[in-house]
Design a protein around this motif. Structure first.
Motif, short mmCIF file in Angstrom:
data_model
loop_
_atom_site.label_atom_id
_atom_site.label_comp_id
_atom_site.label_asym_id
_atom_site.label_seq_id
_atom_site.Cartn_x
_atom_site.Cartn_y
_atom_site.Cartn_z
N ALA A 2 0.84 -1.19 0.00
CA ALA A 2 0.00 0.00 0.00
C ALA A 2 0.87 1.24 0.00
O ALA A 2 1.95 1.25 0.58
CB ALA A 2 -0.93 0.01 1.22
N HIS A 4 1.81 5.32 0.72
CA HIS A 4 1.62 6.33 1.75
C HIS A 4 2.18 7.64 1.21
O HIS A 4 3.20 7.66 0.55
CB HIS A 4 2.38 5.97 3.02
CG HIS A 4 2.04 4.61 3.53
ND1 HIS A 4 1.09 4.38 4.48
CD2 HIS A 4 2.52 3.38 3.18
CE1 HIS A 4 1.01 3.08 4.71
NE2 HIS A 4 1.86 2.46 3.93
N TRP A 15 1.10 -5.01 4.71
CA TRP A 15 0.32 -5.18 5.94
C TRP A 15 -1.16 -5.22 5.61
O TRP A 15 -2.00 -4.91 6.45
CB TRP A 15 0.61 -4.04 6.91
CG TRP A 15 1.92 -4.20 7.62
CD1 TRP A 15 3.12 -3.66 7.26
CD2 TRP A 15 2.18 -4.98 8.78
NE1 TRP A 15 4.10 -4.04 8.14
CE2 TRP A 15 3.55 -4.85 9.09
CE3 TRP A 15 1.39 -5.78 9.61
CZ2 TRP A 15 4.15 -5.48 10.17
CZ3 TRP A 15 1.98 -6.40 10.68
CH2 TRP A 15 3.35 -6.25 10.95
N ASN A 16 -1.50 -5.53 4.35
CA ASN A 16 -2.91 -5.61 3.94
C ASN A 16 -3.64 -4.30 4.19
O ASN A 16 -4.78 -4.28 4.65
CB ASN A 16 -3.64 -6.76 4.66
CG ASN A 16 -3.02 -8.09 4.36
OD1 ASN A 16 -2.69 -8.37 3.21
ND2 ASN A 16 -2.83 -8.90 5.37
N GLU A 17 -2.97 -3.20 3.91
CA GLU A 17 -3.58 -1.90 4.13
C GLU A 17 -4.53 -1.55 2.99
O GLU A 17 -4.49 -2.16 1.92
CB GLU A 17 -2.49 -0.84 4.27
CG GLU A 17 -1.61 -1.06 5.50
CD GLU A 17 -0.35 -0.21 5.48
OE1 GLU A 17 0.07 0.19 4.37
OE2 GLU A 17 0.20 0.04 6.56
N SER A 18 -5.36 -0.55 3.20
CA SER A 18 -6.32 -0.14 2.17
C SER A 18 -5.61 0.53 1.01
O SER A 18 -4.89 1.51 1.21
CB SER A 18 -7.35 0.83 2.76
OG SER A 18 -8.11 1.42 1.73
N PRO A 22 -8.32 5.65 3.82
CA PRO A 22 -9.32 5.36 4.86
C PRO A 22 -10.71 5.85 4.43
O PRO A 22 -10.83 6.68 3.52
CB PRO A 22 -8.81 6.16 6.06
CG PRO A 22 -8.16 7.36 5.42
CD PRO A 22 -7.53 6.85 4.15
N SER A 185 -10.70 -4.07 9.74
CA SER A 185 -9.38 -3.61 9.28
C SER A 185 -9.14 -3.83 7.80
O SER A 185 -8.37 -3.08 7.20
CB SER A 185 -8.28 -4.32 10.08
OG SER A 185 -8.28 -5.71 9.83
N LYS A 186 -9.76 -4.81 7.16
CA LYS A 186 -9.41 -5.15 5.78
C LYS A 186 -10.36 -4.47 4.78
O LYS A 186 -10.05 -3.42 4.25
CB LYS A 186 -9.40 -6.67 5.58
CG LYS A 186 -8.52 -7.41 6.58
CD LYS A 186 -7.10 -6.88 6.64
CE LYS A 186 -6.28 -7.66 7.66
NZ LYS A 186 -4.99 -7.04 7.96
N ALA A 191 -7.05 -0.43 8.93
CA ALA A 191 -5.98 -1.25 9.52
C ALA A 191 -5.32 -0.57 10.71
O ALA A 191 -4.68 -1.23 11.53
CB ALA A 191 -4.94 -1.58 8.47
N GLY A 192 -5.46 0.75 10.83
CA GLY A 192 -4.80 1.47 11.91
C GLY A 192 -5.51 1.43 13.24
O GLY A 192 -5.02 1.99 14.23
N SER A 308 0.41 -7.99 -1.36
CA SER A 308 -0.91 -7.37 -1.22
C SER A 308 -1.31 -6.61 -2.48
O SER A 308 -0.46 -6.07 -3.21
CB SER A 308 -0.93 -6.41 -0.04
OG SER A 308 -0.76 -7.10 1.17
#
Length: 331
Positions: A2, A4, A15-18, A22, A185-186, A191-192, A308
């Motif tokens: 993911a 950032h 980390w399987n983040e969106s 968000p 979270s997924k 996830a945060g 991911s």
């Protein structure tokens, strides 16, 4: 994987983040709540419990909010004298069993990642933990296999279910006695925060509720979930993105020529097994390009990487990084 944005280029984390950020309403709700952080979140647990129950289609008395899956496992271990789970599988189940002084017994998957018949010794005093779809395997278990489990308690962890082809066990009329865990979270893109819901028969939930810590979930997390559930189409959009981008990620990995096998999972990640020539080159190269993937050896799946599904920009960066991996075959 993911992306950032924070000024400097940061790593793409596995980390399987969106991949789409968000939920906007969750952010709005958290910002609005910031001025009330000097107060206890009175009433919020009840509000989120009711909203969560409506979201999954059960009565509020069938839902227990927990600070993530670890707390759900800790609480449900109180129901049993020993725990069971698939191996390879989510390492949180045996870790929490050990932390709670309960023996954990693995049920080994075969070479095709299929389980043997459920152990004959399962029965009273046993709890079985199953992720559906699994982690790190990312595949679904046959319903017939789950129905054959004869333990006194069964918890089905549906953290990744929104990305799969199967409906929730909560839609089945014969789910009595089963516990289900749903995560925020997924597919919820949060996830945060550490919050999810444990769902079961009202009597079981009433038995577990007194074991929960005082106010185990903070006001920020609770407000984020309220905002999320006020904007349910965010989850639809995030899931649609993953379902569309996942085959493209698999094609990218296959076309790179660096992987002997690529598996499209029913989750927000895929599994890839590097070729012999690329095995020791891929992770260091990706690390230098700030693209991180999960080496599944620590999850009991040596030789495989978990990658991911990211945004379009993420996958472009991944493709560029893979293009810089030089094997003897590529010269």
């Amino acid at each position: 994987m993911a992306a950032h944005e924070s000024g400097d280029r940061e790593a793409l984390l596995d980390w399987n983040e969106s991949p789409i950020g968000p939920p906007p309403m969750a952010v709005k709700r958290v910002v609005e709540a910031a001025g009330r952080l000097h107060r206890y979140p009175r009433g919020l647990m009840e509000e989120v419990t009711a909203l969560s129950a409506a979201h999954v289609g059960v009565a509020p008395e069938q839902v227990l909010l927990t600070a993530g899956v670890d707390e759900a496992v800790d609480l449900t271990l109180s129901l049993a004298r020993r725990a069971w789970g698939l191996r390879p599988g989510f390492d949180g189940y045996p870790d929490r069993a050990e932390a709670n002084g309960k023996p954990f017994h693995g049920i080994p998957l075969d070479a095709r990642w299929q389980p043997p018949p459920p152990p004959a010794e399962l029965g009273e005093g046993d709890i079985v933990y199953l992720a559906q779809p699994g982690n790190p395997i990312g595949l679904l278990l046959p319903d017939a296999w789950i129905d054959a489990v004869t333990s006194e308690h069964l918890l089905i962890d549906e953290t990744y279910l929104d990305f799969s082809s199967r409906p929730s066990v909560l839609t089945r009329p014969d789910r009595s006695g089963r516990l289900v865990y749903r995560s925020f979270s997924k597919a919820a893109g949060l996830a945060g925060i550490r919050i999810g819901c444990l769902i079961g028969e009202a009597a079981t939930i009433a038995r577990l509720e007194p074991l929960r810590r005082f106010m185990p979930i903070d006001a920020v997390s609770l407000n984020a979930v309220v905002g999320l559930l006020e904007e349910p189409d965010f989850m639809t959009r995030l899931t649609a993105h993953v379902l569309q981008a996942r085959p493209a990620l698999c094609a990218l990995l296959r076309d790179s020529g660096l992987f002997a096998e690529v598996v499209e999972c029913e989750t927000n990640f895929v599994l890839a097994r590097p070729t012999e020539a690329a095995r020791d080159l891929i992770v260091p190269r990706l690390g230098r390009d700030l693209v991180r993937v999960k080496d599944c050896a620590v999850l009991g799946l040596p030789g495989w990487l978990r990658i991911s599904v990211g945004s379009r920009d993420d996958q472009t960066r991944l493709a560029d990084a893979l293009g810089r991996v030089t094997t003897p075959e590529k010269g």
